[in-house]
Design an enzyme around this catalytic site. Sequence first.
Site, PDB file in Angstrom:
ATOM      1  N   LYS A  74       0.499  81.429  25.586  1.00  0.00           N
ATOM      2  CA  LYS A  74       0.368  80.106  25.048  1.00  0.00           C
ATOM      3  C   LYS A  74       1.457  79.105  25.522  1.00  0.00           C
ATOM      4  CE  LYS A  74      -1.256  78.243  20.684  1.00  0.00           C
ATOM      5  NZ  LYS A  74      -2.479  77.653  21.036  1.00  0.00           N
TER       6      LYS A  74
HETATM    7  N1  PPE Z   1      -7.916  79.308  22.737  1.00  0.00           N
HETATM    8  C1  PPE Z   1      -7.214  78.515  22.955  1.00  0.00           C
HETATM    9  C2  PPE Z   1      -6.958  78.090  24.302  1.00  0.00           C
HETATM   10  C3  PPE Z   1      -6.074  77.903  22.067  1.00  0.00           C
HETATM   11  O1  PPE Z   1      -5.384  77.214  22.487  1.00  0.00           O
HETATM   12  C4  PPE Z   1      -6.242  78.252  20.551  1.00  0.00           C
HETATM   13  C5  PPE Z   1      -5.316  77.702  19.513  1.00  0.00           C
HETATM   14  C6  PPE Z   1      -7.181  79.347  20.239  1.00  0.00           C
HETATM   15  C7  PPE Z   1      -8.094  79.927  21.129  1.00  0.00           C
HETATM   16  C8  PPE Z   1      -7.492  79.905  19.073  1.00  0.00           C
HETATM   17  O2  PPE Z   1      -6.235  80.742  18.785  1.00  0.00           O
HETATM   18  P1  PPE Z   1      -5.669  81.144  17.065  1.00  0.00           P
HETATM   19  O3  PPE Z   1      -5.152  79.842  16.511  1.00  0.00           O
HETATM   20  O4  PPE Z   1      -4.686  82.129  17.481  1.00  0.00           O
HETATM   21  O5  PPE Z   1      -6.777  81.428  16.399  1.00  0.00           O
HETATM   22  N2  PPE Z   1      -5.149  76.557  19.816  1.00  0.00           N
HETATM   23  C9  PPE Z   1      -4.089  75.811  19.065  1.00  0.00           C
HETATM   24  C10 PPE Z   1      -3.560  74.516  19.623  1.00  0.00           C
HETATM   25  C11 PPE Z   1      -4.169  73.213  19.257  1.00  0.00           C
HETATM   26  C12 PPE Z   1      -3.673  72.028  19.696  1.00  0.00           C
HETATM   27  O6  PPE Z   1      -4.370  70.999  19.711  1.00  0.00           O
HETATM   28  O7  PPE Z   1      -2.545  71.894  19.941  1.00  0.00           O
HETATM   29  C13 PPE Z   1      -4.115  75.820  17.351  1.00  0.00           C
HETATM   30  O8  PPE Z   1      -5.319  75.886  17.154  1.00  0.00           O
HETATM   31  O9  PPE Z   1      -3.167  75.625  16.786  1.00  0.00           O
END
Ligand code: PPE
Length: 308
Positions: free
Chosen positions: A159
């Site tokens: 990330k």
């Molecule tokens: N895929 C991606 C590409 C992603 O960025 C997130 C989180 C997820 C899946 C889901 O992961 P999790 O939060 O561990 O369930 N995206 C973060 C960023 C959002 C933003 O706009 O900034 C979030 O949900 O916090």
Amino acid sequence: MPIQPTDKIWMDGKLVDWEDATIHVLTHGLHYGSGAFEGIRAYETPKGPAVFRLPEHIHRLFRSAKVYYMEIPFSEEELVQAVMDTVRENDMSACYIRPLVYRGYGEMGLNPLPAPVNVLVAVWSWGRYLGEDSQERGVRAKVSSWKRLDHNILPPGAKATGQYLNSSLAKVEALNAGYDEAIMLNTAGYVTDGSGENVFIVKDGVLFTPPFQAGCLDGITRDSVMALAVDLGYQVVERNLSRFDLYTADEAFFTGTAAEIAPIRSVDDREVEVAGRGPVTKALQKAFFEAASGREPKYDRWLTYVGA
Ligand code: PPE
């Protein structure tokens, strides 16, 4: 929606006033996207605010940083504590939490190693990520023309801040075309995730989601939803999904910290069978919010109580 300022931001070990949480314009991460972040939520519970799956999020932050040779000058335990302190100091009953590790001010150039590694934790209120009624009505998704980063381009499991330019291209394309969110495919044409969420579909009562190898983030909400689904008696299968799978799903939904569980109403204008929030999605939303708000003892282990 513009950010509503809170009181304090944790920067490199100290809580500073929101307005004073500033950095130099020659910060390495600003120029080269050299950073890693997390998105975490704290929920209101009968025992006060609790952070959802905090150690897991901090652990993923360390993994993301490792890929980019960033040595975080704090331990995982110290950052867990920093998050708790920041939520408590800001007197938030529920909030979104953004830890960020970034290459700071010192040296410029594509070799990031001489630049220092800085850390911050900010919190603010973040409502419905995909729109006010998104969790009830569902969202309209578009398969993006932009492919998701490949394992050998920039590792999708990390990330990292710079990597999100890829997601932003997909997000803006989807919005400009009149949709709410993008679904990205990998270079082989299989579904990876949304611009900031994982993707699930339901077919004949079985849940399907792409495997990590497809190139999605190993979402912590995804992991939680898989556990809750099994508990509710559903079968969950990790396998590659094609556009056909999306177009012919009985139900579909996004999962993510910011998005939580958001039904997908249609993909490329093909409505999912139930045309909105289906019964499986609804059951999972209920189970998820019960767990996150401390009303399900079995999942109390997912909560870190912030304390008075
Ligand atoms: N895929 C991606 C590409 C992603 O960025 C997130 C989180 C997820 C899946 C889901 O992961 P999790 O939060 O561990 O369930 N995206 C973060 C960023 C959002 C933003 O706009 O900034 C979030 O949900 O916090």
